[in-house]
Enzyme design. Structure first.
Site, PDB file in Angstrom:
ATOM      1  N   VAL A 106     -24.093   6.234 -36.169  1.00 48.76           N
ATOM      2  CA  VAL A 106     -24.423   7.590 -35.719  1.00 48.76           C
ATOM      3  C   VAL A 106     -25.822   7.621 -35.103  1.00 48.76           C
ATOM      4  CG1 VAL A 106     -24.665  10.010 -36.428  1.00 48.76           C
ATOM      5  CG2 VAL A 106     -22.862   8.604 -37.429  1.00 48.76           C
ATOM      6  N   CYS A 107     -26.769   6.936 -35.722  1.00 49.84           N
ATOM      7  CA  CYS A 107     -28.137   6.889 -35.188  1.00 49.84           C
ATOM      8  C   CYS A 107     -28.172   6.161 -33.846  1.00 49.84           C
ATOM      9  CB  CYS A 107     -29.075   6.227 -36.182  1.00 49.84           C
ATOM     10  SG  CYS A 107     -29.195   7.117 -37.747  1.00 49.84           S
ATOM     11  N   GLU A 108     -27.371   5.120 -33.723  1.00 45.13           N
ATOM     12  CA  GLU A 108     -27.279   4.403 -32.451  1.00 45.13           C
ATOM     13  C   GLU A 108     -26.750   5.313 -31.356  1.00 45.13           C
ATOM     14  OE1 GLU A 108     -24.741   0.805 -30.372  1.00 45.13           O
ATOM     15  OE2 GLU A 108     -25.121   0.664 -32.536  1.00 45.13           O
ATOM     16  N   SER A 161     -31.767   5.806 -39.767  1.00 40.40           N
ATOM     17  CA  SER A 161     -31.969   4.384 -39.494  1.00 40.40           C
ATOM     18  C   SER A 161     -31.265   4.018 -38.195  1.00 40.40           C
ATOM     19  CB  SER A 161     -31.421   3.526 -40.637  1.00 40.40           C
ATOM     20  OG  SER A 161     -31.590   2.156 -40.327  1.00 40.40           O
ATOM     21  N   THR A 178     -29.474   7.905 -30.373  1.00 36.04           N
ATOM     22  CA  THR A 178     -30.557   7.301 -29.592  1.00 36.04           C
ATOM     23  C   THR A 178     -30.081   6.901 -28.203  1.00 36.04           C
ATOM     24  OG1 THR A 178     -31.540   6.547 -31.667  1.00 36.04           O
ATOM     25  CG2 THR A 178     -32.338   5.510 -29.640  1.00 36.04           C
TER      26      THR A 178
END
Length: 170
Positions: free
Chosen positions: A62-64, A57, A67
């Site tokens: 962590v995903c931020e 998500s 990306t």
């Protein structure tokens, strides 16, 4: 159907499907663009080297980071390389995230509706209906040249290895 055990923080999770390997054909898949139009991987990325960054998500730390790092790397890589981030976030949330975080070099697509990517790339977390963190590098002929499925979803992928694999193809 093959099931594999991975981790999401302290929790054990089940990921559905058999992992792809270097040398396999990268399956075509359909997803949803941020404008709600249908995304066709082969058609939209034709003739390009592709990095597929898979995140559970976008709206998590962590995903931020994942990306944002790929977005920054995209500025220093050949225009022959396309970086696509895929998650099960709604397209509206993806667009809002990109706008708020200045993500303008990475394309985000959503697998929420079809789960076609998750099925073909073996990334669906059974219990959460989210994507298991992974990175794929695909050559211009749609062959996988780099594959990384993370065992722990709270860890970051090996960006350097993925970017080096893509750069070797330029």
């Amino acid at each position: 159907m093959t099931e594999r055990k991975k981790k999401f923080g302290e929790e054990e999770i089940t990921v559905i499907g058999e992992e792809l390997k270097v040398g396999d054909s990268a399956p075509n898949f359909k997803a949803i663009n941020n404008d709600l139009s249908e995304y066709d991987f082969y058609k939209e990325e034709e003739g390009k080297i592709k990095i597929i960054s898979v995140v559970p998500s976008l709206d998590t730390s962590v995903c931020e980071i994942q990306t944002t790092k790929f977005n920054k790397a995209a500025a220093d890589i050949s225009p022959d390389v396309s970086i696509v981030t895929i998650s099960n976030d709604l397209p509206f949330a993806q667009a809002r995230f990109c706008s708020a975080k200045g993500i303008d070099q990475v394309k985000t697509v959503s697998d929420y509706n079809f789960l076609d990517f998750a099925d073909k790339y073996a990334t669906l977390i059974k219990e959460l209906k989210l994507q298991n963190r992974a990175v794929f590098v695909v050559d211009k002929e749609n062959k996988l040249v780099h594959v990384e499925y993370l065992e722990q979803n709270t860890e970051l992928p090996d960006y350097k290895a993925a970017l080096e694999a893509a750069k070797k193809l330029v």
